[in-house]
Structure formats: C-alpha cells, structure tokens
Design a protein around this motif. Structure first.
Motif, PDB file in Angstrom:
ATOM      1  N   MET A 164       0.303  -1.409  -5.391  1.00 33.65           N
ATOM      2  CA  MET A 164       0.999  -2.496  -6.060  1.00 33.65           C
ATOM      3  C   MET A 164       1.495  -3.584  -5.103  1.00 33.65           C
ATOM      4  O   MET A 164       1.725  -4.720  -5.506  1.00 33.65           O
ATOM      5  CB  MET A 164       2.192  -1.946  -6.842  1.00 33.65           C
ATOM      6  N   TRP A 165       1.712  -3.224  -3.841  1.00 30.85           N
ATOM      7  CA  TRP A 165       2.275  -4.183  -2.883  1.00 30.85           C
ATOM      8  C   TRP A 165       1.878  -3.760  -1.487  1.00 30.85           C
ATOM      9  O   TRP A 165       1.759  -2.571  -1.200  1.00 30.85           O
ATOM     10  CB  TRP A 165       3.798  -4.199  -3.033  1.00 30.85           C
ATOM     11  N   GLN A 166       1.676  -4.748  -0.605  1.00 31.88           N
ATOM     12  CA  GLN A 166       1.312  -4.419   0.764  1.00 31.88           C
ATOM     13  C   GLN A 166       1.713  -5.564   1.686  1.00 31.88           C
ATOM     14  O   GLN A 166       1.763  -6.726   1.266  1.00 31.88           O
ATOM     15  CB  GLN A 166      -0.189  -4.161   0.886  1.00 31.88           C
ATOM     16  N   CYS A 181      -9.241  -2.223  -0.186  1.00 34.68           N
ATOM     17  CA  CYS A 181      -8.231  -3.271  -0.292  1.00 34.68           C
ATOM     18  C   CYS A 181      -7.549  -3.160  -1.649  1.00 34.68           C
ATOM     19  O   CYS A 181      -8.062  -2.520  -2.573  1.00 34.68           O
ATOM     20  CB  CYS A 181      -8.854  -4.651  -0.116  1.00 34.68           C
ATOM     21  N   ALA A 182      -6.362  -3.759  -1.758  1.00 36.04           N
ATOM     22  CA  ALA A 182      -5.592  -3.721  -3.000  1.00 36.04           C
ATOM     23  C   ALA A 182      -6.403  -4.344  -4.147  1.00 36.04           C
ATOM     24  O   ALA A 182      -7.174  -5.278  -3.923  1.00 36.04           O
ATOM     25  CB  ALA A 182      -4.276  -4.472  -2.812  1.00 36.04           C
ATOM     26  N   PRO A 183      -6.247  -3.831  -5.386  1.00 37.13           N
ATOM     27  CA  PRO A 183      -5.284  -2.801  -5.807  1.00 37.13           C
ATOM     28  C   PRO A 183      -5.771  -1.357  -5.656  1.00 37.13           C
ATOM     29  O   PRO A 183      -5.154  -0.443  -6.174  1.00 37.13           O
ATOM     30  CB  PRO A 183      -5.087  -3.133  -7.288  1.00 37.13           C
ATOM     31  N   GLN A 184      -6.871  -1.163  -4.944  1.00 33.64           N
ATOM     32  CA  GLN A 184      -7.402   0.194  -4.770  1.00 33.64           C
ATOM     33  C   GLN A 184      -6.642   0.931  -3.671  1.00 33.64           C
ATOM     34  O   GLN A 184      -6.537   0.457  -2.545  1.00 33.64           O
ATOM     35  CB  GLN A 184      -8.878   0.145  -4.408  1.00 33.64           C
ATOM     36  N   THR A 185      -6.115   2.088  -4.011  1.00 29.96           N
ATOM     37  CA  THR A 185      -5.498   2.964  -3.020  1.00 29.96           C
ATOM     38  C   THR A 185      -6.567   3.910  -2.490  1.00 29.96           C
ATOM     39  O   THR A 185      -7.302   4.501  -3.275  1.00 29.96           O
ATOM     40  CB  THR A 185      -4.362   3.789  -3.650  1.00 29.96           C
ATOM     41  N   PRO A 186      -6.705   4.052  -1.167  1.00 32.82           N
ATOM     42  CA  PRO A 186      -7.716   4.979  -0.637  1.00 32.82           C
ATOM     43  C   PRO A 186      -7.559   6.363  -1.262  1.00 32.82           C
ATOM     44  O   PRO A 186      -6.439   6.863  -1.403  1.00 32.82           O
ATOM     45  CB  PRO A 186      -7.404   5.002   0.863  1.00 32.82           C
ATOM     46  N   SER A 187      -8.673   6.978  -1.639  1.00 37.01           N
ATOM     47  CA  SER A 187      -8.617   8.261  -2.342  1.00 37.01           C
ATOM     48  C   SER A 187      -7.921   9.335  -1.507  1.00 37.01           C
ATOM     49  O   SER A 187      -7.146  10.137  -2.030  1.00 37.01           O
ATOM     50  CB  SER A 187     -10.031   8.715  -2.720  1.00 37.01           C
ATOM     51  N   ALA A 188      -8.182   9.343  -0.189  1.00 37.25           N
ATOM     52  CA  ALA A 188      -7.544  10.349   0.669  1.00 37.25           C
ATOM     53  C   ALA A 188      -6.035  10.167   0.694  1.00 37.25           C
ATOM     54  O   ALA A 188      -5.275  11.139   0.679  1.00 37.25           O
ATOM     55  CB  ALA A 188      -8.116  10.259   2.086  1.00 37.25           C
ATOM     56  N   LEU A 189      -5.591   8.914   0.720  1.00 40.26           N
ATOM     57  CA  LEU A 189      -4.151   8.636   0.750  1.00 40.26           C
ATOM     58  C   LEU A 189      -3.507   9.017  -0.578  1.00 40.26           C
ATOM     59  O   LEU A 189      -2.405   9.587  -0.603  1.00 40.26           O
ATOM     60  CB  LEU A 189      -3.936   7.154   1.061  1.00 40.26           C
TER      61      LEU A 189
END
Length: 327
Positions: A164-166, A181-189
């Motif tokens: 949501m924010w970076q 890159c946003a809005p995608q959060t890395p799957s591992a994270l």
C-alpha cells in the motif's frame, strides 16, 4: 496544473491539505469556508475523476468524500485511492446522507476511516478530521524517522496482500532483490509476513527475513516486521522495515586471517552461511566445480579436511573480529 506546480503552491509545513469531493456547490462552499478559516489548505473536486486526478497530483493529508455522486460514486473513488500506493495512506472521511447500516458499512469497507452524516456540521467535521490527521501525522513521522536512519519502509495490507505504501529506497530494493513493484508484494515476503504474524505471540523478538543478493554476494536485505500501521480489520496494515547490509568487511577479515585469495574468502564465507557448492556457484556466478577447487585450496590453507571444520574455524575467527555477525 502539473504535479510540480501544484506541490509548489502547497505550504505543508504550516498547513494540512484537505481535498473535498462533492458535486453540490453549497456543500463545497460551507466546508471550504469553515476549513479555510481554521487554517487548512483546501482543494476541491466535483466528481470522481477529478478527485482521483487531484489526489494523485497533490497527495492531500485527508479527503472528505461525498458517498453519492453521479457517475463514479464515492465508494469507487475510495477503492481506487486505496489501490494506488501513492494515495493509499490518505485518511478518507465519507460524507453521506444515507444512514442505513449497509451504506455505512460500505463506506468503511471501501477504505474510509470515518463518516459524517448530512446535513454537514462543520464543527463535527473539524473534530473528526483532527483525530485522523493526528494519527496520520504520527505514522508519517515514524516512517520519516526510519528513512533518515537508512531504512526503507513499506506498508502491506494483510487482507489481500497488496503493497500500500513504500519509500523510494524501498521501491529500489524490492526491484533489485525481488524484481517486483507496488502494488505487488513479493510472494516470499508476503508468505513470511503471514507466517510471522501467526507465531508472533510465541516470539520474544520481532520476526526477521534475510534475502541474499544473487548478483552481489556480500550484500543481503534484512527485513523486519515493525508494527501494525492501520486498524485490525481484515488483519490490518503492517509496517515493514528493510535495510541492505554488506558483509564485505567480514569477507576481507576471513581472507586476511587465513591468507586466502578474495574468491577463496567469498567461498568460505558462504560455506559458513550453510550454502552448498551449487548455491555458492549461483551466487558468485561460477560453476560448482570451480567452487570445489577453491574450497580444496581453503582446506589446505586452514589445515582441515571437511566443510564443517573449515566453517567452524572461520566462524570462531569472525566472532572475535565481528561479534554481531549472524551465521
């Protein structure tokens, strides 16, 4: 007005910026005058598309949003603002003449933090705004403090896993380490975050995730769960801090201590970290056979015959020179 021109007209140091979105001129006039007299910088939009454009350009501190408008209604505007990492952090207060529970629930579910009912009472609006602006200000100050100390920070919404924010530094690190890159959060994270929250009550320290850099073996990304950044609905939003760490000094110390070449020291470093030859080859950009050859030379120089013995000697020396090292 473009982004830069608009930003230059906003005195954020002395005034919070409020965006009012309403298709009724009388409502806009009443609120505009009350907010202006109270020291706020006021921006207005009379329909959904204009609201999205103005919010992206100005990034206001808070949005007062009419729920029912022709064309794109307030619920859809709120959803779009919350879906954009640039505007997702902005508190939204709905203004609605609809008091049925289903509409009030819809306002909150679409991203609103609060609502006021029409006819609008300026004093009530000012009081509600004060509460949410203070909370947003505290969160912003906390994020800025992290940035000042070299940390990158992001906010992830647990319910759908969206980033949501970076900060700018966080954006660069996510691209470098995960290729996202946003809005995608890395799957591992995201997997780490959900697992960490499931076991958080059992841990004395905040969870941490370490990600090595495949192209720069001595660098790694340290990721820590910091705090909940929003309400607990759907699991809430979570503030995560990241910092790139380099252990080049550790590798140099290994090389000097045992009279190793730079590449032999790198190989031994990754042996200490528990990596097998194939993984070390991937990290260093060489073949497992070449890694094996380097490791044979390391064994000779250390006077040992096994990986375990070599790792043990290296770890002992590292602990003496770098007590904070984590194997």
């Amino acid at each position: 007005m473009n982004d830069r021109a608009l930003a230059q007209t906003l005195d954020r140091a002395n005034s919070d910026v409020v965006l009012i979105v309403d298709d009724v001129p009388d409502n806009l006039s009443v609120l505009h005058d009350a907010l202006d007299e109270s020291g706020y910088t006021v921006l207005v939009a009379t329909h959904g598309e204009a609201a999205l454009l103005r919010a992206t350009q100005a990034v206001p501190d808070i949005v007062l949003l009419d729920a029912m408008m022709p064309g794109m209604d307030g619920f859809e505007v709120a959803k779009r603002l919350k879906a954009d990492p640039k505007t997702a952090h902005i508190p939204i207060i709905f203004m609605t003449g609809l008091t049925e529970t289903e509409y009030l629930v819809a306002a909150l579910e679409s991203g609103g933090v609060d609502y006021v009912t029409k006819p609008i009472k300026p004093k009530e609006v000012l009081a509600r705004m004060g509460v949410h602006l203070q909370g947003a200000r505290e969160k912003r100050q906390a994020r800025n403090a992290l940035d000042a100390f070299g940390y990158a920070s992001i906010t992830v919404r647990l319910s759908d896993g969206k980033l949501m924010w970076q900060t700018p530094l966080a954006r660069d690190l996510l691209q470098q380490y995960f290729g996202t890159c946003a809005p995608q959060t890395p799957s591992a994270l995201l997997t780490w975050l959900r697992q960490s929250l499931a076991t958080a009550n059992l841990q004395s320290e905040p969870p941490r995730l370490i990600c090595p850099n495949a192209t720069q073996g001595a660098r790694r990304l340290s990721i820590r769960l910091h705090q909940q950044a929003g309400d607990s609905e759907g699991g809430g939003d979570w503030l995560i801090i990241m910092r790139e760490e380099s252990e080049e000094s550790v590798i140099q110390a290994i090389g000097l201590s045992f009279k190793l070449t730079a590449r032999e020291a790198e190989v031994l470093y990754w042996v200490v970290k528990g990596k097998i030859n194939r993984d070390i080859g991937d990290i260093l950009g060489t073949s497992p056979m070449t890694v094996k050859k380097h490791l044979e030379h390391v064994f000779v120089k250390l006077g040992v015959e096994t990986r375990t013995a070599a790792a043990g000697m290296a770890m002992s020396r590292i602990r003496q020179l770098h007590p904070q090292f984590e194997g």
